[in-house]
Structure formats: structure tokens, C-alpha cells
Write an enzyme that holds these catalytic residues in place. Structure first.
Site, short mmCIF file in Angstrom:
data_model
loop_
_atom_site.label_atom_id
_atom_site.label_comp_id
_atom_site.label_asym_id
_atom_site.label_seq_id
_atom_site.Cartn_x
_atom_site.Cartn_y
_atom_site.Cartn_z
N ASP A 197 0.84 -1.20 -0.08
CA ASP A 197 0.13 0.13 -0.03
C ASP A 197 0.98 1.28 0.06
O ASP A 197 2.20 1.00 0.08
CB ASP A 197 -0.85 -0.12 1.20
N GLU B 210 2.73 5.28 -3.83
CA GLU B 210 2.84 6.10 -4.89
C GLU B 210 4.00 6.86 -5.13
O GLU B 210 4.38 7.33 -6.32
CB GLU B 210 1.64 7.02 -4.71
#
Ligand SMILES: *[C@@H]1O[C@H](CO)[C@@H](O)[C@H](O)[C@H]1NC(C)=O
Ligand SMILES: *[C@@H]1O[C@H](CO)[C@@H](O)[C@H](O)[C@H]1NC(C)=O
Ligand SMILES: *[C@@H]1O[C@H](CO)[C@@H](O)[C@H](O)[C@H]1NC(C)=O
Ligand SMILES: *[C@@H]1O[C@H](CO)[C@@H](O)[C@H](O)[C@H]1NC(C)=O
Ligand SMILES: *[C@@H]1O[C@H](CO)[C@@H](O)[C@H](O)[C@H]1NC(C)=O
Ligand SMILES: *[C@@H]1O[C@H](CO)[C@@H](O)[C@H](O)[C@H]1NC(C)=O
Length: 892
Positions: free
Chosen positions: A467, A470
Site C-alpha cells: 500500500d 505512490e
């Protein structure tokens, strides 16, 4: 800006005359042919004209509502352009040198360029535009990792033809079969500066698909719009850059020939949409490197695209089961309780997950030994029950003292460097201050494996959830800000959320092994997925790694599954889950789904029931929510709701052999697992924008309820034979039709398409059990010109080995049926297992009666034929019907 607009509106006529007087090249351009010469904020006449562009209010325009509308500042027809000065032809490549006399307004323009056109395959070509005098950054993954494809021998064999205009330079790519241009850059100028590259293409239709990751409908209309790419941690929001980057689009011409386009570029990017219809690609780095796919069917386009970027991995079988997760179990007692209560109600349920609350101090590769004391025991217990465990790992590594992952990482130089210093860049994520591993450094792969392996010694996890990759950062850039150089603050910043590249991520100027973060940002999650894949392969020996990643790039599907991030418990987000999974199947990530019942906000029983029903057709099915919302695991709802959820899950578990076969085809041939209706019915224009219904493979049409309180659902049914999945009732259609169907809360409308045979298996509470159960075949007959028929196939293996396909350690059957019987043909039998065939259902059998059934020539009497419903059911109770050799079943 506003003042200028009002002024211009009043003197509208005057200005048009002024423009006419000033430049004939401006006035000839209609509103929809305008290409924005001032994509930044703050467009005004003085600056516009200084750029050598045309300034005038849109013709007949009433009011400028927002900045995604007809531009005031646009390129004149005679804007400085490149022209061809040299041309070379080699076997399958054409190389042009193009030059421009004078620079325009973008800093550091490159006036001499090389254009290389490669005739890759019959249906795919590649165009690269580079600086011949200097190496520029290129996406580093393709040539290194992707399989070689057969080269073309003769360029005349292609389905396309290329037209290069010398002066001005532009490219048209033409589909030979109908002479139509599927790529046409003549509509607007090519601009090629060091940190600003722009080119445009006319679209073949005003509807197109793809362009992710964005919160949007499946089909996009060519109206003034913009899509930004800069991977970002934010709850899915319209018109906002999100977690992944996939600059791929598909479009169909008026004859329904599909084409695809992929821009292989990882830099920050805007794609502007014009009603021309046209797209303008603006990227702030790298090179122009794009591929055009000729289809001609939508599925062909995806197969051609995934042949290039790499195909979706073959999943472990258990990962197709139901996954349960939440952030905020807070203690292992609560976690155990949730596991037990869901087992107790008999929910089919394969995988239990934990989120960051199970970590100690939110540190990666740890668990909280106080609050989650029982975690190792729970994981053992899951395994004893044939269930699996997956835990979360964020890339950011705390720099707290005496924390082994950090200290060993520093020693091995694995972290992204701060600006020009030789120290890790420090940001803030869940555990507080953190460093960010640079997964492009080969040392990092080894170091990551070591961490994963150390933790595996403590807890035998079965997959990893990556997770926040980005990468997400709670401060902009770093705790020390950023350098503010040409990477942090480039001359042009795409319309990223937060207005700056460092917004909630690391500094673009920071250094990674392969290049600057500026160039690598959009691939951060992709490289983490690769490193995690190598770690799991090594730890779990010969098993297919299971990884769930939030951030993705072209090719990530080879390594990981994906979910749509931090959605909300709303009916709107229930709908958005459909275009999201359909789009990701086009991007080559087949195993995808959204957080069922919604991640943030309290769900309602009705929403959660509908979501579990829809989710049971997602390629990846996980119920997950956040730390402050109410529990939403099936067991907390009413008995009625539990029973409905269980029924939906039973249907899913029964259909897993069908799903698994689709995953096999996705992995081998680039087919999609879930697909929009237009993939199967491209000639039916009515299907082209449907995204509230979808198909699982070619044969199952799902028409879910997506609105609160509804007990009827309207759906479109293309002109085809459709049977209700459960009852076998045929929809009587003579043309494609919208039908309103009963949709009580207890059921989902699913229809089977005539002409297909669907393998299924009797469901159990886990796939470990269900894999031992007998199989069945659902035969849905379709009338062709001469007879009724149906076809199907089935792939089967041990459900986990990495090399099952390569070593032919699997079984494969083809099924063929008509109104008189079925043949099961053994194609491959390399996986010795006891596959019992226990029942057969035939829908659409038009006989007055069936009086006998023969299996491999032997009479058999356990069958039932309903001549009103046209359904034949055969139950093989007392015969040992094995799916092993070729067999036939004849009825009359
Ligand atoms: C393109 O530039 C050349 C000079 O390099 C000029 O002769 C030509 O007219 C230009 N074409 C257009 C359409 O502006
Ligand atoms: C380039 O600039 C020079 C000097 O400003 C000008 O004379 C010339 O016409 C320009 N060339 C083109 C092709 O625009
Ligand atoms: C541990 O559990 C207790 C009791 O549920 C809770 O109050 C506390 O916040 C938990 N600690 C952590 C670190 O989650
Ligand atoms: C890898 O780590 C070693 C120390 O273990 C270090 O000497 C070397 O420079 C590192 N390599 C890279 C590419 O960072
Ligand atoms: C619907 O399909 C049937 C069978 O293929 C065909 O005969 C009929 O013409 C189709 N109807 C329309 C409106 O296309
Ligand atoms: C109809 O189906 C039968 C049985 O599969 C097949 O042999 C035949 O070729 C088909 N005919 C047409 C016209 O497609």
C-alpha cells in the site's frame, strides 16, 4: 483573468475583427479545432500573443465556466513546425531527421529530432522521437523484462500503412482495410522541449476508453477535458490524478474496428481532450515513444497491448476466494472473534488480512506483540482451517534507532537520496519519520527479500499487500522541503492535485539508482511490486506470489493484483467499481476489485448486501474498511442479509473453475477476465457506453442493482440467446433490447449466453475444500443456421505452482455440445488428480421428451428433462464419471 473575459465578451465582435486583421490563420479555426496554447493557469492576451498564438473569445461562446472549456489562446495554423530533412529505411524501421528553424516559447526546445518508426508486428507499430545529440530518459522496463515477440519479415504484410508529411512534419497511420487514419498528428503542432513535450492526434470517434487511473465512467466523451498522471494517494476523486499511470486508450471507428494507443512514458503528464475530437499529450520528460495497435476487435487490441507490456500473472487459486480485512481490529482477540463468527455462519471465506493496526508502532515487518499477541496462533489456525493470511507492508521505512530494516538499508544504500546529498530523504508516513526504499537499486531487491524472509520466519503469511506506494508522504517532498530545482519546479507542472509535484510525495529532485524521482515517480509502485514478487518467489518456493498493489504502471499485472483504493461506502462508489475493474482489465491487470461495502464511512446493510452481490463477480473479492467505520464483515448483519451474502458467495465459489479458465486465457492470450459488453458485441452501438452491466468472460452477463431501494433493474441485452443463470429461462429477444427485470434483494441478475459451456464446481467454505468437490457443466445452447451448439473449455492445475503451464503440469479439456449430446475432449492431461464430473445442465434443449441418456455408450437413467423450460439435468450419482479421458454423453 475574469476581468479580461468580461471585457472580451463585451467587445467580442471587435476582438474577432482585430484577430482577423492580425492573423488570418487564427480566424479560420473553429471552436472545436482550437488546440490550447496556454494550458497553464493565467492565460491572457499579452502572454498568449507573446507565444505567437491566437487570442480570441470562443465564437458564439456565452460564458467561460471553468478552465476545461474552449481555449481563448490557441495555436495558429502556421505555428512554427518541424520539417523532414533526412530519411533512412532499414528492414523494418524508417528513420527521419526533422528540424525546426526557430524556437518557440517553451524553454530548451530541441530543434533537431530523430523519428524512428518500427514495424513491430502485423498489428502493432512503434513510433519514437528522440534527441539524436543527447540521451534522454526512457522507461527502463520494457526492453529489459518483456518477452520478445516475432519480428515482421516483410513490412508489406502489415495491417497499417504510414504516411509522413515532410513540411510540416506530421504522421498519419492508416488502417489498410478501410483507408482510415487511426493516428493523425496533423491537427496540432509537435513541441519538443527538454521538460515539455506535446503532440496531438485526431480521434477516430468521439468516444474512447482507457486513460487510467481515474475515477470516471468506462467510456469518455471527447469534450473539453483533461486527465492528469502523477501517482497520488487520494481517495478516488473525479478529475484528479490517482494511484496509477496507464496512458493507454482504445477507440472504435464507425464500422466498429477497434484501435489502441499506448504512450510509453513515465513522466508527469496531462492528456487534454478536445471535441475535434482529438487528444493532446503533454509530458514533462522522457521521449515520445508510442505504440499503435490495429485490433480490429477490442479484445485483439488488448491482446496486442498485453503482448507488449506483459500479461497478467496466473493467480494462486485461493486468491479467487473471498478475502476479509479491516483497518481497526485493534487486538488479536477482536480479529479472532471476527474470523470465528464468519466461519460459524458458513460464509465461503479463504483469506483473512490485517491492516497497519496489527503492526507494532506501525513498523513494517513487525506485529504488535501486546495487542496482537495471538497473531502467530491465528495464522496457524487459519492454515489449519484451509484458510490464508495476508498482511500489509508500506514502502516507507521508519528511521527510528535500532530498527533493523532501516539500519541494514542504510548499510546497503537502498534508500532514495536527498537532493544532492548522500543521505536518505526523510518524509513522514504512518510510523513517523521514514526513508523510502529505491526499488530500482538492485541492492534493494536483496534487502527487501531479507526483511520479508525475516518476517516470514515469525509469521507464515501467504501474500503481501503493498500500500502507500505512490509513494505517499504526509509532508510535501521531505521534512526538509525540496531543492526547488528544475525537477521540483519544472517550467510546466501538469494539473496535479496540490499544484506541485512534491505534493504528498517525495521530492522530484531526489535521486534514485536508475534516474531522478522526477522520471521514476509513476513507476515507484511497479518497481516495488517487482521486488516483492522476487522476494515471495524466493520465500515461498515455486509458488505464484500473491501481491496486492495500490499503485501501478503498464506491466504491473505480471506481478500483482490491484484494488481501487480508498473508496467510500456510497452507492456512487458501488457503480464506479465497475468501470474501474473493466479499465484495469484493459491495462493488463486482470485481478482487480474495489473494497466491498466501501472503505470509508459506515455502510448500510442494503448497500453491503448489494456490494457483496456485485463483488462476487469481481476478479478480486475483498471486503475491507477503515478504522473508524462500523464493522462490515458478513457476520455482523441480520440473518437475512447473511444468507443473501452467503448465497452470492456460493455462486462465486461454484463459478471459480470458470473464472480460473479465464485467468489462464488472460495469462496466455491476453484476454480480459471481466469485460464490457462492447468487447463481445462491437457491432451493436447500443453497447458502446454500457458500464452498469458487464460480462465475466464471454458468457456471463451481470446486471447488478446499483441504486438504493431498487428491486427492479433495467439492463441492455444484445440480440443473442440469454438464459437466466439459475433457472435456465430464456429471454425471448428478436433484437437488442432494454429490459426491466425483477431484482429482489435476495438475488443478482446473471444471464448465460447461448453457445457457451460453463464449468463449475460444488462450493464449500474454502477453495481448499471446494477444489476436491465434483464438477458440473452448464451447457447453454444457441441456434446457428443449421443446429444448436455450445462450446467451452477448462483449465485445471494444482492452483499454486509457478511453472504449471510451462511444465504442462495441468489438465485442459474442450467441450462441445449440440441438441443430441456433449463431447468432452481431453487436450492436455499433465496434472494427475481426481476430477469427478457429477452433473450436467443443458439449457435451451427443444425436445418434446428425453427418454434415454448414454454415457460413453452405457445407458444411464438419473436425469430429468423439463420440456416447458427446455432444461435437461443429468446427475451422475452412481457412475464414476471422471474428467480424465475424452468422453461423450448422448441424449435422445
Ligand atoms: C512549416 O515550417 C516551414 C519552415 O520550416 C514553412 O515553410 C511552412 O510553411 C510551415 N508549415 C505550416 C503549415 O505552417
Ligand atoms: C526565424 O527567425 C528569424 C529571425 O527572427 C526570422 O527572420 C525567420 O523568418 C524565422 N523563420 C521562420 C521559419 O519562422
Ligand atoms: C491496543 O488495544 C487497546 C484496547 O483495545 C486500545 O485502546 C489501544 O489503542 C490499542 N493499541 C494500539 C497501539 O493500537
Ligand atoms: C550495495 O551495497 C553495498 C554495501 O553492501 C555498497 O557497497 C554498494 O555501493 C551498494 N550498491 C549500490 C548500487 O547502491
Ligand atoms: C437477431 O439475431 C437473429 C439470430 O441471429 C437474427 O436472425 C436477427 O436478424 C437479429 N435481429 C436483429 C434486429 O439484428
Ligand atoms: C452450427 O453448429 C454446428 C455444431 O457445432 C457446426 O458444426 C456448424 O458448422 C455450425 N453452422 C454454422 C452455419 O455456423
Amino acid at each position: 483573468m475574469l476581468k479580461i473575459c468580461i471585457f472580451l465578451l463585451i467587445f467580442n465582435q471587435l476582438v474577432i475583427f482585430a484577430a482577423w486583421g492580425a492573423n488570418l490563420q487564427c480566424d479560420k479555426i473553429s471552436n472545436i479545432e482550437r488546440f490550447d496554447c496556454f494550458p497553464e493557469y493565467g492565460s491572457n492576451q499579452v502572454e498568449c500573443e507573446r507565444r505567437g498564438c491566437c487570442w480570441s473569445p470562443p465564437i458564439g461562446h456565452k460564458k467561460l465556466t471553468n478552465d476545461m472549456d474552449t481555449p481563448y489562446c490557441f495555436f495558429p495554423k502556421d505555428f512554427p513546425n518541424y520539417s523532414v530533412v533526412d530519411k533512412q529505411t532499414q528492414s523494418n524501421t524508417l528513420t527521419y531527421t526533422i528540424e525546426k528553424q526557430n524556437s518557440t516559447f517553451r524553454p530548451n526546445e530541441i530543434l533537431k529530432l530523430q523519428v524512428k518508426i518500427t514495424f513491430d508486428t502485423k498489428t502493432r507499430l512503434r513510433v519514437q522521437i528522440t534527441d539524436p545529440s543527447k540521451h534522454r530518459f526512457q522507461v527502463p522496463i520494457f526492453n529489459r523484462e518483456f518477452k520478445a515477440y516475432p519480428k515482421l519479415n516483410n513490412i508489406d504484410e502489415t495491417d497499417y500503412q504510414i504516411y509522413i508529411n515532410d513540411n510540416p512534419f506530421y504522421i498519419k497511420i492508416i488502417r489498410k482495410s478501410n483507408g482510415k487514419a487511426i493516428f493523425d498528428s496533423s491537427v496540432a503542432p509537435l513541441i519538443y522541449a527538454d521538460q515539455y513535450i506535446q503532440f496531438s492526434t485526431r480521434l477516430i470517434n468521439n468516444i474512447f476508453y482507457g486513460i487510467g487511473e481515474h475515477q470516471d465512467s468506462l467510456s469518455h466523451e471527447a469534450t473539453w477535458n483533461r486527465y492528469t498522471f502523477w501517482n497520488r494517494d487520494i481517495a478516488p476523486t473525479i478529475n484528479t490524478n490517482l494511484y496509477g499511470t496507464h496512458p493507454f486508450y482504445m477507440s472504435l471507428d464507425k464500422q466498429s474496428n477497434a484501435m489502441g494507443f499506448y504512450l510509453l512514458n513515465s513522466n508527469g503528464m496531462d492528456i487534454n481532450v478536445n471535441p475535434t475530437p482529438a487528444l493532446t499529450f503533454i509530458t514533462i520528460g522522457g521521449i515520445v515513444d508510442f505504440y499503435v495497435y490495429l485490433g480490429p476487435s477490442p479484445s485483439d487490441v488488448i491482446a496486442q497491448h498485453t503482448e507488449l507490456i506483459g500479461r497478467s500473472q496466473m493467480p494462486q487459486y485461493f486468491t479467487l476466494g473471498f478475502h476479509l480485512c479491516r483497518w481497526g481490529y485493534f487486538t488479536s482477540d477482536k480479529l479472532y472473534d471476527v474470523i470465528k463468527r464468519n466461519r460459524a455462519i458458513g460464509i465461503p471465506y479463504d483469506v483473512q488480512w490485517t491492516d497497519i493496526d496489527a503492526m507494532s508502532e506501525r513498523l513494517d515487518w513487525t506485529y504488535d506483540k501486546q495487542n496482537f499477541t495471538l497473531l502467530p496462533e491465528i495464522v496457524r489456525d487459519l492454515h489449519e482451517h484451509g484458510q490464508y493470511y495476508v498482511n500489509i507492508i508500506d514502502p516507507a521505512i521508519s528511521n527510528t534507532p535500532n530498527y533493523y530494516p532501516y539500519e541494514s538499508g542504510v548499510k546497503q544504500n537502498v534508500f532514495i537520496k536527498q537532493f544532492d546529498k548522500d543521505e536518505p530523504l526523510i518524509g513522514v508516513v504512518w510510523p513517523g519519520t521514514t526513508a523510502f526504499p529505491d526499488f530500482t537499486n538492485p541492492n534493494t531487491t536483496q534487502w527487501w527479500l531479507e526483511q520479508a524472509s525475516n518476517f516470514y520466519d515469525i509469521i507464515k503469511y501467504d501474500g503481501l499487500w503493498i500500500d502507500m506506494n505512490e509513494p505517499s508522504n504526509f509532508v510535501d517532498g521531505s521534512i526538509n522541503g525540496c531543492l526547488g530545482d528544475r525537477y521540483d519546479e519544472p517550467p510546466y507542472v501538469p494539473r496535479v492535485l496540490g499544484g506541485a509535484l512534491n505534493s504528498r510525495t517525495v521530492c522530484a529532485s531526489s535521486q534514485q539508482y536508475l534516474s531522478s524521482h522526477y522520471n521514476l515517480h509513476n513507476m515507484y509502485g511497479h518497481f516495488e511490486a517487482i521486488a516483492t514478487y522476487h522476494a515471495l518467489r524466493s520465500i515461498q518456493k515455486n509458488k505464484r506470489p500473491f501481491i496486492l498493489t495500490r499503485s501501478s504502471f503498464g506491466g504491473t499485472g505480471q506481478y500483482a493484483a490491484h484494488w481501487s483504493g480508498d473508496n467510500r461506502a456510497t452507492w456512487e462508489d458501488l457503480y464506479y467499481s465497475i468501470p474501474n475493474m473493466l479499465s484495469f482489465n484493459m491495462f493488463g491487470i486482470s485481478q482487480v476489485g474495489s473494497d466491498i461495502c466501501g472503505f470509508s464511512g459506515d455502510t448500510s446493510e442494503e448497500l453491503c448486501v448489494r456490494w457483496m452481490q456485485l463483488g462476487s463477480f469481481y476478479p478480486f473479492m475483498r471486503n475491507h474498511n477503515d478504522d473508524v467505520s462500523k464493522d462490515q464483515d458478513p457476520a455482523v448483519f441480520s440473518k437475512v442479509a447473511q444468507d443473501i451474502m452467503k448465497k452470492a458467495l456460493m455462486t462465486r465459489y461454484a463459478l471459480l473453475p470458470y473464472f480460473y479458465n479465464l485467468f489462464y486465457k488472460s495469462n496466455q492470450f491476453g484476454e480480459t477476465v471481466v469485460r464490457p459488453l462492447f468487447f463481445e458485441f462491437p457491432n451493436d452501438l447500443e453497447t458502446h457506453e454500457i458500464d452498469r452491466q458487464f460480462l465475466v468472460g464471454p458468457a456471463l452477463l451481470v446486471t447488478p442493482v446499483l441504486n438504493q431501494g431498487e428491486e427492479k433493474v433495467n439492463g441492455y441485452f444484445p440480440n443473442e440467446t440469454w438464459y437466466d443463470y439459475k433457472s435456465g429461462d430464456e429471454l425471448k429477444l428478436t433484437k437488442g433490447e432494454y429490459l426491466t427485470l425483477e431484482a429482489p434483494i435476495t438475488d443478482t441478475n446473471v444471464h448465460v449466453r447461448g453457445g457457451h459451456i460453463i464449468p463449475y464446481q460444488h462450493p464449500s467454505q474454502t477453495t481448499k475444500q471446494s477444489r476436491k468437490n465434483p464438477f458440473g457443466l452448464l451447457v447453454a445452447l444457441k441456434q446457428n443456421a443449421t443446429s444448436k451448439f455450445a462450446l467451452g473449455s477448462m483449465y485445471w492445475d494444482d492452483g499454486e505452482s509457478l511453472d504449471s503451464i510451462d511444465t504442462k503440469n495441468y489438465n485442459y479439456f474442450n467441450f462441445l455440445a449440440n441438441e443430441n449430446g456433449l463431447i468432452g475432449k481431453r487436450v492436455v492431461y499433465g496434472y494427475e488428480s481426481r476430477m469427478i464430473l457429477s452433473d450436467l445442465k443443458v439449457y435451451g434443449l427443444d425436445k418434446t421428451s428425453v427418454s434415454q441418456v448414454l454415457i460413453d455408450g452405457q445407458f444411464y437413467d438419473n436425469f430429468d428433462y423439463d420440456s416447458d423450460k427446455h432444461v435437461l439435468r443429468i446427475k451422475f450419482f452412481n457412475v464414476n464419471m471422471l474428467l480424465k479421458d475424452t468422453f461423450d454423453i448422448i441424449w435422445s
